[in-house]
Each structure stands twice: as C-alpha cells, then as structure tokens.
Enzyme design. Structure first.
Site, PDB file in Angstrom:
ATOM      1  CG  ASN A  42      -8.248   6.407  -4.253  1.00 45.25           C
ATOM      2  OD1 ASN A  42      -9.143   5.574  -4.103  1.00 45.25           O
ATOM      3  ND2 ASN A  42      -8.247   7.546  -3.619  1.00 45.25           N
ATOM      4  CG  ASP A 102      -8.578   5.253  -0.121  1.00 37.35           C
ATOM      5  OD1 ASP A 102      -9.681   5.747  -0.406  1.00 37.35           O
ATOM      6  OD2 ASP A 102      -8.119   4.264  -0.714  1.00 37.35           O
ATOM      7  CB  THR A 154      -9.402  -0.713  -7.213  1.00 36.41           C
ATOM      8  OG1 THR A 154      -9.236   0.396  -6.360  1.00 36.41           O
ATOM      9  CG2 THR A 154      -8.730  -1.928  -6.632  1.00 36.41           C
ATOM     10  N   GLY A 199     -13.795  -1.464  -6.756  1.00 34.56           N
ATOM     11  CA  GLY A 199     -15.105  -0.916  -6.378  1.00 34.56           C
ATOM     12  C   GLY A 199     -15.122  -0.106  -5.097  1.00 34.56           C
ATOM     13  N   GLY A 200     -13.958   0.340  -4.603  1.00 33.01           N
ATOM     14  CA  GLY A 200     -13.932   1.171  -3.394  1.00 33.01           C
ATOM     15  C   GLY A 200     -14.647   0.461  -2.256  1.00 33.01           C
ATOM     16  CB  THR A 253      -6.068   0.783  -6.316  1.00 28.59           C
ATOM     17  OG1 THR A 253      -6.976   1.799  -6.737  1.00 28.59           O
ATOM     18  CG2 THR A 253      -5.502   1.171  -4.966  1.00 28.59           C
ATOM     19  CB  SER A 277      -7.194  -0.322   1.470  1.00 28.38           C
ATOM     20  OG  SER A 277      -7.624  -0.977   0.313  1.00 28.38           O
ATOM     21  CB  SER A 278     -12.578  -1.195   0.648  1.00 28.84           C
ATOM     22  OG  SER A 278     -13.059  -0.194   1.479  1.00 28.84           O
ATOM     23  NE  ARG A 338      -4.161   1.735   1.092  1.00 29.55           N
ATOM     24  CZ  ARG A 338      -5.153   2.084   0.282  1.00 29.55           C
ATOM     25  NH1 ARG A 338      -5.185   1.709  -0.982  1.00 29.55           N
ATOM     26  NH2 ARG A 338      -6.170   2.802   0.732  1.00 29.55           N
TER      27      ARG A 338
HETATM   28  N1  GLY Z   1      -8.533   3.089  -3.045  1.00 29.68           N
HETATM   29  C1  GLY Z   1      -9.504   2.114  -2.833  1.00 29.68           C
HETATM   30  C2  GLY Z   1      -9.148   1.207  -1.691  1.00 29.68           C
HETATM   31  O1  GLY Z   1      -7.983   1.082  -1.369  1.00 29.68           O
HETATM   32  O2  GLY Z   1     -10.023   0.613  -1.123  1.00 29.68           O
END
Ligand code: GLY
Length: 594
Positions: free
Chosen positions: A423, A445, A403, A495-496, A421, A474-475, A128
C-alpha cells in the site's frame, strides 16, 4: 510507426528525442515550483541521475520488466535456466521484496493475471490481504462515531491486513511452476544475506522516508544503517532467514510455525490484530479473469476485489464509440473525452466495488457495451460536467501512490502480469521483530468510515466497508491484451487510484495511436478521478492547452509522476520491453537463450 494527427503534426522519432531532453527539464522546473500535489517528491534535484532503461529492449525468447534492474536480471536468469514465465515471476516477487522494499514484499499482497500457453487459457489469482478476524467496521472511529486519527489505518500495527504474497506465489508454483521452489528463492536469499548496492534513487527514497523508517526500532535498524552513502550495501539478515524458512517449508514456512508465531505475538504486543488463526487460514483465490474486447483485441484483466479491470473495460467500452486515431494525442479535445469518461468510471467505483465474496458487485452491468453507450451519450465535447452532477457515491481518495508491477513473457507463449503492494511506501512502517518482514498498511484501502464523513467530508460506500476476513478494494490493474489469440502486449503500473487511468492510457497509446513502448512511456498521462473535481496533468502544461482546458471548465493541477508503466509487447515474433523512466531503477530486458 508514424501517426498523422488532426492538425498535421507527426509523432515522429525526432519529437521523441526532443521529449527526452525536455522531460528532465520539466522535472527540474516542476520540483522548483511548489505547485505539485504531493509534498513527498519522488525525484530529488540534488541527486538526479539517468534511468536504468536507455532505450527499448528487444528479445526473441522472452522479456522481463520490473521496477528494479536486479529483479529483472533474476527473472532473466530463471528463464535462462529453463524456467517458464511463472517460475520467473515467483523469483521476481521474492527478489523485489529484498531489493525494492518500498513496495516489493512478502508482507503485502496483490494480483496476477496470466496466460498459460499449454491450456491456451487465461487465469488470475487474488493474493490480496485480508482483514483480520478481530477487525470490525468501526475500528477506525471514535466512540462518538466520528473518524479517528487517520494514522491508525495507515501507520503501525493496526493498519496491516493478513499478507497474501507468499500464498499467492506458492499457488502459482503449484499450478504452473516447472523449476523446484527452492531455486526460485535462491537469488532473493542471496541479495538479502549478502546485500546489494543501494542505487542513488533508492538512497533518495530512504532519505525522503527517513522519519517513517525511524519510528519503529526494528525498521530503523535495517533501513537507516549508514544509508546516505550511495555505495552502501543493504543487508537484511533476518529477511534472508525468513526466506530460507519459506524456501524449505513452502507457504507453511510463512503462515505456520516460528514466523507466524513471531508475527502474531508482535501484533499482540503492539496493538495489532493479526493472529495465528488469521495466518494459518489465509488462502489465495483463483478467480475468473475479466475478459472483454476492444477494437477486435481481447482484454484480459483483474476482476474484484480489484476495481481496475472493471473500470478499464468500462472506459474502453465508452471510448470504442470514438475514432480516437483521428484525435490529436493529448489535445484538449482528447483530454476532455478521457477526463469525462474517467469521471463516470470513478463515480461507479465509489459505490459498487468491493470484495465479491462479501458484496454483489454488478459486474455485467458495469462492463456492458450498452451501459458504456449510455455514458458516451452523456459526454459532450467542450463541456466538463460538474462532478457533483455525476451520481452515485462519493470517492475517498485514501489510496497511496506506491505499489509495483512486473511482467514476464517466455518463449513458450506464457505471459504473466502481476501487481503487488504494501500500500503506502514502506507499508505500515512496521518490521516484525526478528523476521525482516515489512508489513503492509492495506487496511486503509477499506472505507474506514462508511456512512460517516471523514476529515475531508467524504463518504465511503457499504461495498468496501471493513469486515472480518474481507479483502479491501484495490485499483491494481495487471492486464494482458491479446490479438488473434497471441500476446499483443501486457501492462500494469503502481499509482493507487491513478493505476487505472495510467493503464487505460497505456492501452490507448499503443492501440489507437500506434506508439512504440518508448513513445507510449514518454507520453504525458492525465488523471481525473471524479472526486475531487480536478484534472491532473503530469509534469507541466503548455499555456495554450491550459487555456483551452480551463475554458472547457476544468480545474487543472500539475502533478508529480506517480505511475510507472511496465509493458512488454510482441510484434512479428520479437518481444520489446521498456522500464518507465518515472522510477529510474525500472528495467526491461530480454537476454534470454534459445
Ligand atoms: N493499495 C493500492 C491498491 O491496492 O490499489
């Protein structure tokens, strides 16, 4: 497998065929109507065309699935050369940076969850992005403490975190790679240097993001060359040279030397924060993956700083209390249960999740069966609990729907599930001069304004406030599901915030409703993230279901399809894969030699 539902309906192949015709129709109706949430359509009516994936792909010796058919082919080529799933994933990561510039990247970051056959162990790596040393908690606030123009965290130089992708792929190669590093960059360099044909879908994307791609001269030069021509080749010479440097010098080719110099001086010149020090000190981190069980299956997923794995486990623990196979799939009763479960998980996400190196995430509580049992005791069928009655925190919906996810399984038994990603689509919009590197806008984020209401009146939590060297929450949820110590399937999605709910439904569709990959992909997805208190349903909603859910108390919204599940399954010695039609270039393939 045919599934009997409570009202006697069958999830039959015929229904699936029908859905294949009905879904494009939904898409058309959906885009004609102005009721969708996001004003940036993913599909365009004018240039609609069929997805790359025409049916389930099968293979005896492995499977690759990515969001671009060229990257899938590169993954297959590496496996056919004798490489393993780790080699193929590294090559895919670099290739997507070229052929899927909206999300594939070397200027961003992500996570990879792996199963290594030789050690019979699972691993995960966190690559990340990190906040630069000069970042601070209040960097997106005005002097009076109020929230500044939100675009500072989403657009331009100040929105970028220190990229992690090259370090992550390098680490994986050091630990598990079998082919030489240079071999894994060959195809990405080829496609950057000689170009590749822009697909109709990509052409639409370039059109849609025309304004964003026009703002910075360096970005415009690359992505808006003669773009409306569908036969156009996208050539990225600077990116090819950058990839050559990484090929020759490994991770140091990116984090030290001429490229690092270019990134830091470009940042300095344009108000960004990333310095030479930030780059040379970046490290990808091997973290223990999160593990749990669901109905005698082993779930292996990503822990913090992703919230995805924690909440997948939390929600599966809640849902394990119900015999879901006796529910009608996507009936009001089933959606009611999913939506209530999601509300509790997303509420916890807002308060307790952040970078574990900076904040003590209460992992064992959130993923415990007893905590899940207490949540399920609060859920009552026929009732939608008001989100304001579910504590604790407040949710900031600032995650983009971009992403990308890719998965590889090889004949040796190795499995890789990776989501990475920039983002937003095309990240910050910034390409670093002379490098072809599109930079992320991952700083968004973080909770940009902890303790202070943002423009929507929402609060962020301390767990995810900005701090130097910290990773934003993050998701992303790369996940592997094992049965009796063997791969059952691996899955993940862009998909965030919707990644978590999409991955959850992909697991439930396969495990509880026994769908094959095509059925699981075509099934509509729902999403509830607690705040705002809205139940999203993809594509359209039938009148009777609409009425039933409204009577329960849900505010419904039809949303455009923001997720794209990439799944590989192993059954009776045969791999199957399916590229989600929601992003039409997605493609799974398993043409791999013995
Ligand atoms: N930028 C989307 C995530 O990391 O969830």
């Amino acid at each position: 497998m045919v599934k009997q539902t409570t009202n006697g309906q069958k999830m039959s192949r015929m229904n699936l065929q029908l859905r294949k015709f009905i879904f494009p129709f939904f898409l058309i109706v959906f885009f004609i109507s102005s009721s969708y949430i996001n004003s940036t359509p993913i599909y365009s009516l004018k240039n609609s065309y069929s997805p790359a994936q025409k049916g389930i792909s099968y293979g005896k010796n492995g499977m690759v699935t990515t969001q671009h058919f060229i990257a899938t082919e590169v993954g297959e080529k590496i496996l056919n050369k004798g490489g393993n799933a780790f080699d193929a994933s590294i090559a895919i990561g670099f290739t997507l940076a070229v052929v899927l510039p909206r999300a594939g990247n070397i200027g961003g970051g992500g996570f990879m969850v792996m199963f290594h056959d030789e050690t019979q162990k699972s691993y995960s790596i966190d690559y990340r992005e990190k906040a630069p040393k000069l970042s601070n908690r209040d960097m997106y606030l005005k002097d009076d403490g109020s929230f500044n123009d939100q675009k500072l965290s989403t657009f331009g130089y100040l929105s970028s975190g220190v990229p992690g992708t090259v370090a992550g792929l390098w680490e994986v190669h050091q630990k598990f790679g079998s082919l030489p590093w240079e071999d894994l960059l060959e195809d990405a360099i080829h496609y950057a240097e000689n170009g590749f044909q822009i697909s109709p879908y990509m052409s639409n994307v370039l059109r849609t993001y025309h304004e964003k791609l026009s703002y910075f001269e360096e970005t415009k030069k690359i992505f808006l060359a003669d773009y409306p021509d569908f036969k156009n080749n996208l050539i990225q010479k600077d990116l090819a040279n950058t990839l050559k440097t990484i090929s020759t010098n490994g991770r140091d080719g990116f984090y030290k030397g001429a490229i690092a110099q270019k990134i830091s001086s470009s940042m300095k010149k344009n108000g960004g924060l990333i310095s030479l020090h930030d780059l040379s000190n970046y490290e990808a981190i091997w973290r223990e993956p999160l593990k749990s069980d669901y109905r005698n299956l082993q779930i292996i997923t990503m822990g913090p700083p992703s919230s995805g794995g924690v909440h997948i486990i939390q929600m599966l623990n809640v849902l394990e209390n119900y015999d879901l196979s006796s529910f009608e799939h996507n009936s009001s009763k089933y959606i009611n249960l999913l939506a209530e479960t999601m509300k509790y998980a997303y509420a916890d996400r807002s308060e307790y999740l952040g970078d574990p190196d900076f904040y003590d995430v209460p992992l064992s509580k959130l993923t415990s069966k007893s905590y899940a049992n207490s949540i399920s005791q609060n859920i009552q069928f026929g009732i939608s609990v008001d989100s304001s009655d579910i504590n604790p925190g407040m949710y900031i919906d600032n995650e983009s729907s971009e992403t990308t996810h890719f998965s590889v399984a090889d004949k040796y038994g190795n499995v890789v599930s990776s989501t990475y990603t920039l983002n937003s689509t095309f990240g910050s919009g910034v390409v670093i001069e002379g490098t072809g590197i599109l930079m992320n806008n991952e700083m968004d984020d973080f909770s940009s304004a902890p303790g202070i209401p943002n423009q929507f009146g929402l609060l962020g939590a301390k767990a995810n406030e900005i701090a130097p060297y910290k990773r934003p929450l993050s998701s992303m949820t790369p996940t592997i599901v094992m049965k009796n110590n063997e791969l059952f399937f691996t899955t993940g999605s862009p998909g965030g915030a919707r990644i978590i709910s999409a991955v959850l439904q992909s697991i439930l569709n396969i495990v509880d409703f026994e769908m094959n990959l095509e059925e699981a992909t075509y099934a509509k997805r729902i999403h509830h993230q607690w705040q705002p208190d809205i139940l999203e349903v993809e594509f359209s909603i039938e009148d009777n279901l609409n009425k039933e859910l409204s009577n329960i108390g849900y505010e419904l919204k039809v949303s455009n399809p923001l997720t794209c599940i990439q799944t590989i399954m192993l059954k009776n010695g045969t791999f199957s894969g399916y590229g989600d039609f929601r992003r039409p270039d997605a493609f799974a393939s398993g043409n791999i030699n013995d």
